[in-house]
Write a protein that holds these residues in place. Structure first.
Motif, short mmCIF file in Angstrom:
data_model
loop_
_atom_site.label_atom_id
_atom_site.label_comp_id
_atom_site.label_asym_id
_atom_site.label_seq_id
_atom_site.Cartn_x
_atom_site.Cartn_y
_atom_site.Cartn_z
N ILE B 15 13.76 6.32 90.28
CA ILE B 15 13.56 5.85 88.91
C ILE B 15 12.80 6.88 88.09
O ILE B 15 13.15 7.17 86.93
N GLY B 16 11.76 7.48 88.70
CA GLY B 16 11.01 8.54 88.00
C GLY B 16 11.91 9.73 87.69
O GLY B 16 11.81 10.35 86.62
N GLY B 17 12.80 10.03 88.62
CA GLY B 17 13.74 11.13 88.41
C GLY B 17 14.70 10.83 87.27
O GLY B 17 14.99 11.70 86.44
N ILE B 18 15.19 9.59 87.21
CA ILE B 18 16.08 9.19 86.12
C ILE B 18 15.33 9.26 84.79
O ILE B 18 15.86 9.73 83.78
N ALA B 19 14.08 8.82 84.80
CA ALA B 19 13.26 8.83 83.57
C ALA B 19 12.99 10.26 83.09
O ALA B 19 12.64 10.47 81.93
N THR B 20 13.14 11.23 83.99
CA THR B 20 12.96 12.64 83.64
C THR B 20 14.29 13.27 83.23
O THR B 20 14.36 13.99 82.22
N ALA B 21 15.34 13.00 84.00
CA ALA B 21 16.62 13.64 83.74
C ALA B 21 17.32 13.08 82.50
O ALA B 21 17.99 13.81 81.77
N TYR B 22 17.14 11.79 82.24
CA TYR B 22 17.84 11.17 81.11
C TYR B 22 17.44 11.79 79.77
O TYR B 22 18.30 12.14 78.96
N PRO B 23 16.13 11.94 79.49
CA PRO B 23 15.75 12.62 78.24
C PRO B 23 16.24 14.07 78.18
O PRO B 23 16.69 14.53 77.14
N LEU B 24 16.18 14.75 79.33
CA LEU B 24 16.60 16.15 79.36
C LEU B 24 18.06 16.28 78.96
O LEU B 24 18.45 17.18 78.21
N ILE B 25 18.90 15.37 79.46
CA ILE B 25 20.33 15.50 79.23
C ILE B 25 20.80 14.76 77.98
O ILE B 25 21.70 15.22 77.28
N SER B 26 20.19 13.61 77.67
CA SER B 26 20.69 12.82 76.55
C SER B 26 19.84 12.97 75.29
O SER B 26 20.26 12.57 74.21
N GLY B 27 18.63 13.50 75.42
CA GLY B 27 17.76 13.66 74.26
C GLY B 27 16.98 12.42 73.88
O GLY B 27 16.28 12.40 72.87
N ARG B 28 17.08 11.36 74.67
CA ARG B 28 16.34 10.13 74.37
C ARG B 28 15.53 9.70 75.57
O ARG B 28 15.96 9.86 76.71
N MET B 29 14.35 9.14 75.30
CA MET B 29 13.53 8.62 76.39
C MET B 29 14.22 7.39 76.99
O MET B 29 14.93 6.67 76.30
N LEU B 30 13.97 7.16 78.28
CA LEU B 30 14.52 6.00 78.95
C LEU B 30 13.83 4.75 78.45
O LEU B 30 12.61 4.66 78.48
N GLY B 31 14.61 3.77 77.99
CA GLY B 31 14.01 2.53 77.51
C GLY B 31 15.10 1.53 77.20
O GLY B 31 15.90 1.74 76.29
N VAL B 32 15.14 0.42 77.95
CA VAL B 32 16.25 -0.53 77.80
C VAL B 32 16.18 -1.32 76.50
O VAL B 32 17.20 -1.53 75.84
N SER B 33 14.98 -1.76 76.10
CA SER B 33 14.92 -2.57 74.88
C SER B 33 15.33 -1.77 73.65
O SER B 33 15.85 -2.34 72.68
N SER B 34 15.15 -0.45 73.68
CA SER B 34 15.63 0.39 72.58
C SER B 34 17.14 0.35 72.48
O SER B 34 17.71 0.45 71.39
N LEU B 35 17.79 0.22 73.63
CA LEU B 35 19.25 0.15 73.63
C LEU B 35 19.72 -1.16 73.02
O LEU B 35 20.69 -1.20 72.27
N TYR B 36 19.02 -2.26 73.36
CA TYR B 36 19.32 -3.53 72.71
C TYR B 36 19.09 -3.42 71.21
O TYR B 36 19.89 -3.89 70.40
N ALA B 37 17.99 -2.77 70.83
CA ALA B 37 17.68 -2.59 69.41
C ALA B 37 18.82 -1.85 68.72
O ALA B 37 19.23 -2.21 67.60
N SER B 38 19.35 -0.81 69.37
CA SER B 38 20.40 -0.02 68.74
C SER B 38 21.67 -0.83 68.54
O SER B 38 22.44 -0.58 67.62
N LEU B 39 21.89 -1.85 69.41
CA LEU B 39 23.05 -2.73 69.24
C LEU B 39 22.95 -3.50 67.93
O LEU B 39 23.94 -3.73 67.25
N PHE B 40 21.72 -3.88 67.59
CA PHE B 40 21.51 -4.71 66.42
C PHE B 40 21.21 -3.92 65.16
O PHE B 40 21.27 -4.43 64.06
#
Lengths: 139, 195
Positions: B15-40
């Motif tokens: 999980i820590g690795g995903i939290a590091t790699a995801y921002p590096l590759i996608s440009g966004r911090m890992l955060g699920v509620s932000s994804l829900y927010a973006s839906l709305f």
């Protein structure tokens, strides 16, 4: 390409949440009752690994364009934390683990997810700025 | 899935690795509620990292000299990456789809995928199996979680992992609040003799 990356990371995260035990209600109860250290250790270890990893990434040249906004202390954090914590205490679930539960065949997580969507929908309709709370702190 | 879970340190690395790699590759911090927010929040202007002053300057420059002057013709790999990351914003909600599909595919591949009407022995013990009470509890909990995470600007991944790992004061406070509230709820159940 962007789509593939989001899907891939979503898959990895969902797998990690479910296989590590973070999405398991019984394990969560054991944590809340201080019977097992597993999930506390998982949480602490994750924060440590992420702290190290992000310290490197965010200071590297490749940090250009990474959206890492400051998270300052705000009123919404306290009230929101109370509400979210209550929901977590009742259901042993968070927005992420609800989805992982769906992915591992736990059909009742549909109700949790429906509730989460409803909660988001309600948030859109309430003018929280009247209480001095930002609408955009999730960004 | 059977009851065997990864050891805590393997989960932490994953999980820590995903939290590091995801921002590096996608440009966004890992955060699920932000994804829900973006839906709305589709179509609504968001907080931008660029200051208002800078944005006004850029707009004025573009108006005066045309859009071409804004393009850096000696664009290096870094800013290309930056531009590509920002372009992938619209497809972020696919992450939520992956969170469901990933475990399902793995479960099917390993042969341990099972449909289940419960969240666990203790869940049924507390609320009953697939009845009005457990369903109502989950819906209400979901509302509390959905509304609360938007109010707080994050959840266990956004604040608890990404924010805390960055030492953000707001995340530390919000995480402490929701964690202690959840523990408090468990304490109340305990006082009433409920597991």
């Amino acid at each position: 390409m962007g789509s593939l990356i989001q899907l891939l990371f979503g898959c990895l995260f969902g797998v990690a949440l479910s296989r590590s035990g973070a999405a398991d209600f019984d394990k969560m109860v054991s944590m809340f009752r201080f019977e097992e250290v597993h999930l506390f250790a998982l949480a602490g270890g994750t924060a440590a690994v992420a702290a190290l990893g992000l310290a490197v990434v965010l200071r590297s040249p490749w940090s250009a364009g990474i959206r890492a906004l400051p998270r300052t202390i705000h009123r919404g954090g306290v009230f929101g934390g109370l509400l979210f914590g209550a929901g977590w205490g009742l259901s042993g679930t968070c927005p992420g683990t609800a989805l992982a539960q769906l992915g591992t065949g736990h059909v009742v997580a549909l109700f949790t997810t429906a509730g989460i969507l409803l909660g988001n929908w309600l948030f859109e309709r309430v003018d929280v700025t009247r209480f001095g709370i930002s609408r955009d702190s999730c960004n | 899935m059977n009851g065997e879970f990864w050891p805590w340190w393997w989960g932490a690395l994953a999980i820590g690795g995903i939290a590091t790699a995801y921002p590096l590759i996608s440009g966004r911090m890992l955060g699920v509620s932000s994804l829900y927010a973006s839906l709305f929040e589709r179509g609504r202007p968001r907080r931008e990292p660029v200051s208002e002053f800078e944005a006004a300057l850029m707009a004025a420059t573009e108006a005066e000299f045309g859009a071409d002057v804004m393009k850096d013709t000696t664009e290096d790999a870094r800013s290309k990456l930056s531009r590509w990351r920002l372009g992938a914003e619209a497809v972020r909600p696919l992450f939520l789809v992956g969170m469901i599909v990933g475990p399902a595919l793995l479960g099917l591949a390993l042969g341990d995928f099972r449909w289940s009407l419960t969240l666990g022995k203790d869940f049924d013990g507390r609320y009953g199996t697939f009845g009005a009470l457990p369903i109502a509890v989950l819906v209400v909990s979901g509302i509390l979680i959905g509304f609360g995470t938007r109010l707080g600007g994050g959840c266990t991944s956004g604040h608890g992992i990404s924010g805390v790992a960055r030492g953000q004061s707001g995340s530390l406070v919000t995480t402490a609040v929701f964690w202690s509230t959840a523990l408090g709820a468990a304490w109340i159940f305990y006082l009433f003799g409920v597991r």
